[in-house]
Scaffold this motif. Structure first.
Motif, PDB file in Angstrom:
ATOM      1  N   LEU A 261       0.835  -1.200   0.000  1.00 59.73           N
ATOM      2  CA  LEU A 261       0.000   0.000   0.000  1.00 59.73           C
ATOM      3  C   LEU A 261       0.867   1.245   0.000  1.00 59.73           C
ATOM      4  O   LEU A 261       0.545   2.249  -0.650  1.00 59.73           O
ATOM      5  CB  LEU A 261      -0.932  -0.004   1.215  1.00 59.73           C
ATOM      6  CG  LEU A 261      -1.908  -1.190   1.320  1.00 59.73           C
ATOM      7  CD1 LEU A 261      -2.929  -0.915   2.430  1.00 59.73           C
ATOM      8  CD2 LEU A 261      -2.612  -1.467   0.012  1.00 59.73           C
ATOM      9  N   ARG A 262       1.982   1.203   0.707  1.00 53.57           N
ATOM     10  CA  ARG A 262       2.880   2.358   0.782  1.00 53.57           C
ATOM     11  C   ARG A 262       3.491   2.673  -0.584  1.00 53.57           C
ATOM     12  O   ARG A 262       3.417   3.789  -1.079  1.00 53.57           O
ATOM     13  CB  ARG A 262       3.988   2.086   1.797  1.00 53.57           C
ATOM     14  CG  ARG A 262       5.010   3.200   1.915  1.00 53.57           C
ATOM     15  CD  ARG A 262       6.204   2.763   2.747  1.00 53.57           C
ATOM     16  NE  ARG A 262       5.808   2.234   4.050  1.00 53.57           N
ATOM     17  CZ  ARG A 262       5.902   0.944   4.381  1.00 53.57           C
ATOM     18  NH1 ARG A 262       6.371   0.060   3.517  1.00 53.57           N
ATOM     19  NH2 ARG A 262       5.535   0.542   5.579  1.00 53.57           N
ATOM     20  N   ASP A 263       4.110   1.681  -1.210  1.00 58.60           N
ATOM     21  CA  ASP A 263       4.790   1.900  -2.482  1.00 58.60           C
ATOM     22  C   ASP A 263       3.803   2.301  -3.576  1.00 58.60           C
ATOM     23  O   ASP A 263       4.082   3.201  -4.386  1.00 58.60           O
ATOM     24  CB  ASP A 263       5.533   0.639  -2.903  1.00 58.60           C
ATOM     25  CG  ASP A 263       6.609   0.246  -1.898  1.00 58.60           C
ATOM     26  OD1 ASP A 263       6.248  -0.102  -0.759  1.00 58.60           O
ATOM     27  OD2 ASP A 263       7.792   0.293  -2.253  1.00 58.60           O
ATOM     28  N   ALA A 264       2.649   1.632  -3.596  1.00 57.43           N
ATOM     29  CA  ALA A 264       1.649   1.964  -4.608  1.00 57.43           C
ATOM     30  C   ALA A 264       1.136   3.379  -4.432  1.00 57.43           C
ATOM     31  O   ALA A 264       0.877   4.084  -5.422  1.00 57.43           O
ATOM     32  CB  ALA A 264       0.490   0.970  -4.541  1.00 57.43           C
ATOM     33  N   SER A 265       1.001   3.818  -3.183  1.00 56.69           N
ATOM     34  CA  SER A 265       0.538   5.189  -2.934  1.00 56.69           C
ATOM     35  C   SER A 265       1.521   6.207  -3.506  1.00 56.69           C
ATOM     36  O   SER A 265       1.122   7.208  -4.112  1.00 56.69           O
ATOM     37  CB  SER A 265       0.358   5.416  -1.434  1.00 56.69           C
ATOM     38  OG  SER A 265      -0.620   4.547  -0.901  1.00 56.69           O
ATOM     39  N   MET A 266       2.805   5.943  -3.328  1.00 58.65           N
ATOM     40  CA  MET A 266       3.811   6.853  -3.864  1.00 58.65           C
ATOM     41  C   MET A 266       3.825   6.835  -5.392  1.00 58.65           C
ATOM     42  O   MET A 266       3.995   7.871  -6.046  1.00 58.65           O
ATOM     43  CB  MET A 266       5.188   6.468  -3.316  1.00 58.65           C
ATOM     44  CG  MET A 266       5.315   6.654  -1.814  1.00 58.65           C
ATOM     45  SD  MET A 266       6.926   6.097  -1.190  1.00 58.65           S
ATOM     46  CE  MET A 266       6.722   6.425   0.567  1.00 58.65           C
ATOM     47  N   THR A 267       3.629   5.656  -5.965  1.00 60.39           N
ATOM     48  CA  THR A 267       3.540   5.552  -7.423  1.00 60.39           C
ATOM     49  C   THR A 267       2.356   6.346  -7.944  1.00 60.39           C
ATOM     50  O   THR A 267       2.455   7.064  -8.951  1.00 60.39           O
ATOM     51  CB  THR A 267       3.406   4.072  -7.839  1.00 60.39           C
ATOM     52  OG1 THR A 267       4.579   3.364  -7.428  1.00 60.39           O
ATOM     53  CG2 THR A 267       3.238   3.937  -9.341  1.00 60.39           C
ATOM     54  N   LEU A 268       1.237   6.247  -7.244  1.00 58.87           N
ATOM     55  CA  LEU A 268       0.047   6.988  -7.670  1.00 58.87           C
ATOM     56  C   LEU A 268       0.261   8.490  -7.589  1.00 58.87           C
ATOM     57  O   LEU A 268      -0.217   9.237  -8.443  1.00 58.87           O
ATOM     58  CB  LEU A 268      -1.158   6.594  -6.814  1.00 58.87           C
ATOM     59  CG  LEU A 268      -1.823   5.271  -7.151  1.00 58.87           C
ATOM     60  CD1 LEU A 268      -3.061   5.096  -6.310  1.00 58.87           C
ATOM     61  CD2 LEU A 268      -2.180   5.207  -8.627  1.00 58.87           C
ATOM     62  N   ASP A 269       0.969   8.944  -6.567  1.00 61.93           N
ATOM     63  CA  ASP A 269       1.257  10.379  -6.468  1.00 61.93           C
ATOM     64  C   ASP A 269       1.980  10.861  -7.720  1.00 61.93           C
ATOM     65  O   ASP A 269       1.688  11.926  -8.260  1.00 61.93           O
ATOM     66  CB  ASP A 269       2.112  10.660  -5.226  1.00 61.93           C
ATOM     67  CG  ASP A 269       1.297  10.654  -3.953  1.00 61.93           C
ATOM     68  OD1 ASP A 269       0.058  10.702  -4.039  1.00 61.93           O
ATOM     69  OD2 ASP A 269       1.893  10.598  -2.860  1.00 61.93           O
ATOM     70  N   ALA A 270       2.952  10.068  -8.185  1.00 62.81           N
ATOM     71  CA  ALA A 270       3.708  10.444  -9.374  1.00 62.81           C
ATOM     72  C   ALA A 270       2.831  10.400 -10.623  1.00 62.81           C
ATOM     73  O   ALA A 270       2.874  11.311 -11.462  1.00 62.81           O
ATOM     74  CB  ALA A 270       4.914   9.521  -9.545  1.00 62.81           C
TER      75      ALA A 270
END
Length: 451
Positions: A261-270
Motif C-alpha cells: 500500500l505504501r509503495d503503490a501510494s507513492m507511485t500513484l502520487d507520481a
C-alpha cells in the motif's frame, strides 16, 4: 552482470530484464509473481537465460529505448558491420509473448543465440521437442513455444544457433508462454506487434500533463512506473524482482513482486501528478477489493489480484545475486503491523481526488470505517517502514503518517465536500501532533528520532 546493466521490458502483467550483453536473465510468467523461467540473475547459466548477440562480442556498443516507449534497442558495432536487437513484450493477448528482433544496420554480422529454459525458478529442466518446425518446451504446468525461422540445435539441455544478418534484414524470435494443459496458442506477427506496441506507449505518453524541466527523464520514470502496474486488476507491484540484496553478501533479500500500500501510494502520487487519473481509479478499485472485510484485517501488502496469503520460503538451489543468499519468494511482512500505511493510502486517495479522480461513495464509506479502527490503534507499537523482524517499537515515522491520515480526513471533508465528523478527525490530528512533538523529538540534538 551488475543490476545497473539490465534494462526492463514488460507488458503490464510481467517483465523481463535484458542485460547489456543481450541476455535475458530474469522473466516470470504469466504474472510478476509467477515462478521464473529465466533465473540466471539469481543463480548461474544452469538456472536459465536467453542470449542473442554478435558472435564473440560481449557488451553492446550502446542501447536505448525507442522514444516514449518500453521498446529496447541494443546496438553492437563489429568489424564486419552493425546490428541491433529489439526487445519488447507486446500488449497481452490470450498468452504472454516476448519478442526479440535482430535487425542488420550495416555490413554482415554473425549472430549467436543460446537459450536455456528452466521453469520454477531455474529448477525444472523442461522436455523440449520440435513441432511443426518450432520448439515446444513443457515442464509441469508451464509450456513455452519459440517461433523463429532460425533452426535451433539442441544439446546439453540447451538450444543454440548461429546465423548472419545483413543491412536491412530482420530476423524475429517469439517466445510464448501458456498453461501446459492448453493447446498451442495462436501465433502473433512480431512486426505487427512491434508497431502496435509502439503506438500503445506513444499514445499513453501523449496524455502526460508534465511540462516542467527534465521532461525526458520524467517521462521515462513514468513509463517504468506504468510498467509495474498489473493491468487486469489495477494493482501496482513494488518491483519485478525478488531477492536483490540491500547490500552485496547480505541476508536482507526480500521478494518485492507484490503490492505494498505504501509503495503503490507513492507511485500513484507520481502518476496522478502527471495527469494519469485512470491508473488511480483502477488502483482504488483494486484497493477496495483487497482490503474488503474487517478493518482490523488490513494488510501491509497483497498479491497483484489482492491475495492475502503470501507465505515466505527460501530457494536453496539458487546461489543468489552475487552470492547473496538466501533467495526468497513470498514475503512474511504481509502479516506485520505497519501503521504508516494508513496515512499513505488515505493521502494517495486525497491527492487523486484533487487531480480529478471521480468521487466514489463506496470508497469513502470503506475509508471511513478503516479510519474508525485506526483511531483506536494508531498509538500501538509496530514493525514500521523498516519492516523490522524483531520486537515492535513506537516508530516516529509511523506516528507522523498517522497524523497524515487524520489530516487528510479533515481535508477531504473540508475541501472536497465529503460528509463526516470533521471535529473528530481534527481532534485526532492534534492529539497525534502533540505526542510526536513530546515523545519523538530530541531538543538537545534538534532532531526527530527513529523511535
Amino acid at each position: 552482470m551488475r543490476i545497473e546493466d539490465y534494462a526492463l521490458v514488460g507488458d503490464m502483467q510481467s517483465a523481463a530484464l535484458v542485460g547489456r550483453d543481450g541476455s535475458i536473465d530474469w522473466l516470470c510468467l504469466p504474472r510478476f509473481d509467477s515462478p521464473s523461467c529465466f533465473t540466471r540473475l539469481l543463480g548461474d547459466e544452469s538456472n536459465g537465460f536467453w542470449r542473442l548477440a554478435p558472435t564473440g562480442h560481449e557488451q553492446a556498443t550502446r542501447r536505448a529505448y525507442v522514444e516514449d516507449t518500453l521498446i529496447l534497442e541494443t546496438v553492437w558495432e563489429t568489424p564486419t558491420g552493425a546490428v541491433k536487437v529489439i526487445d519488447f513484450m507486446p500488449p497481452r493477448h490470450a498468452n504472454p509473448d516476448l519478442v526479440r528482433i535482430v535487425e542488420g544496420l550495416s555490413g554482415t554480422v554473425e549472430i549467436t543465440t543460446e537459450i536455456r529454459i528452466r521453469f520454477d525458478y531455474g529448477r525444472i529442466v523442461p522436455w523440449v521437442r520440435r513441432r511443426n518446425g518450432h520448439l515446444h518446451a513443457i515442464g509441469g504446468p508451464d509450456s513455452v513455444w519459440i517461433h523463429s525461422g532460425v533452426p535451433l540445435r539442441g544439446g546439453d539441455y540447451r538450444h543454440e544457433a548461429t546465423f548472419t544478418v545483413t543491412a536491412g534484414q530482420r530476423v524475429p524470435f517469439v517466445f510464448t508462454w501458456h498453461p501446459s494443459h492448453q493447446p498451442e496458442p495462436e501465433r502473433i506477427d512480431p512486426l505487427e506487434q512491434l508497431a502496435e506496441t509502439r503506438l500503445l506507449w506513444e499514445e499513453w505518453v501523449s496524455r502526460c500533463g508534465y511540462r516542467g524541466p527534465w521532461r525526458d527523464a520524467v517521462v521515462r520514470s513514468l513509463i517504468t512506473l506504468k510498467a509495474l502496474t498489473y493491468s487486469p486488476t489495477g494493482g501496482i507491484v513494488a518491483a519485478p524482482t525478488t531477492s536483490l540484496p540491500e547490500h552485496i553478501g547480505g541476508v536482507r533479500n526480500w521478494d518485492y513482486r507484490y503490492c505494498w500500500l505504501r509503495d503503490a501510494s507513492m507511485t500513484l502520487d507520481a502518476l496522478t501528478g502527471a495527469g494519469y487519473v485512470e491508473e488511480a481509479a483502477a488502483w482504488r478499485s483494486w484497493l477496495l477489493r483487497a482490503i474488503a472485510g474487517r478493518p482490523e484485517d488490513v494488510q501491509v501488502l497483497y498479491g497483484v489480484a489482492g491475495e492475502r496469503r503470501l507465505p515466505e520460503m527460501t530457494l536453496d538451489w539458487l546461489s543468489g545475486y552475487e552470492n547473496s543468499t538466501p533467495v526468497r519468494i513470498g514475503n512474511g511482512a504481509a502479516t506485520q503491523l505497519q501503521l504508516d500505511i494508513y496515512g499513505e493510502f488515505v493521502d494517495a486517495l486525497y491527492q487523486a481526488r484533487k487531480q480529478g479522480m471521480a468521487p466514489d461513495d463506496h470508497a469513502w464509506a470503506l475509508v471511513t470505517k478503516v479510519m474508525e479502527f485506526f483511531e483506536h490503534n494508531w498509538d500501538q507499537p509496530d514493525e514500521g517502514l523498516w519492516e523490522v523482524r524483531g520486537p515492535r517499537r513506537h516508530f516516529v515515522h509511523s506516528k507522523i503518517m498517522a497524523w497524515v491520515a487524520a489530516d487528510r480526513m479533515v481535508r477531504v471533508i473540508e475541501e472536497l465536500g465529503r460528509r463526516g465528523d470533521v471535529e473528530r478527525w481534527r481532534a485526532l490530528r492534534d492529539r497525534i501532533h502533540a505526542e510526536v512533538c513530546d515523545k519523538g523529538y530530541d531538543p538537545e540534538r534538534n532532531t526527530f528520532t527513529q523511535s
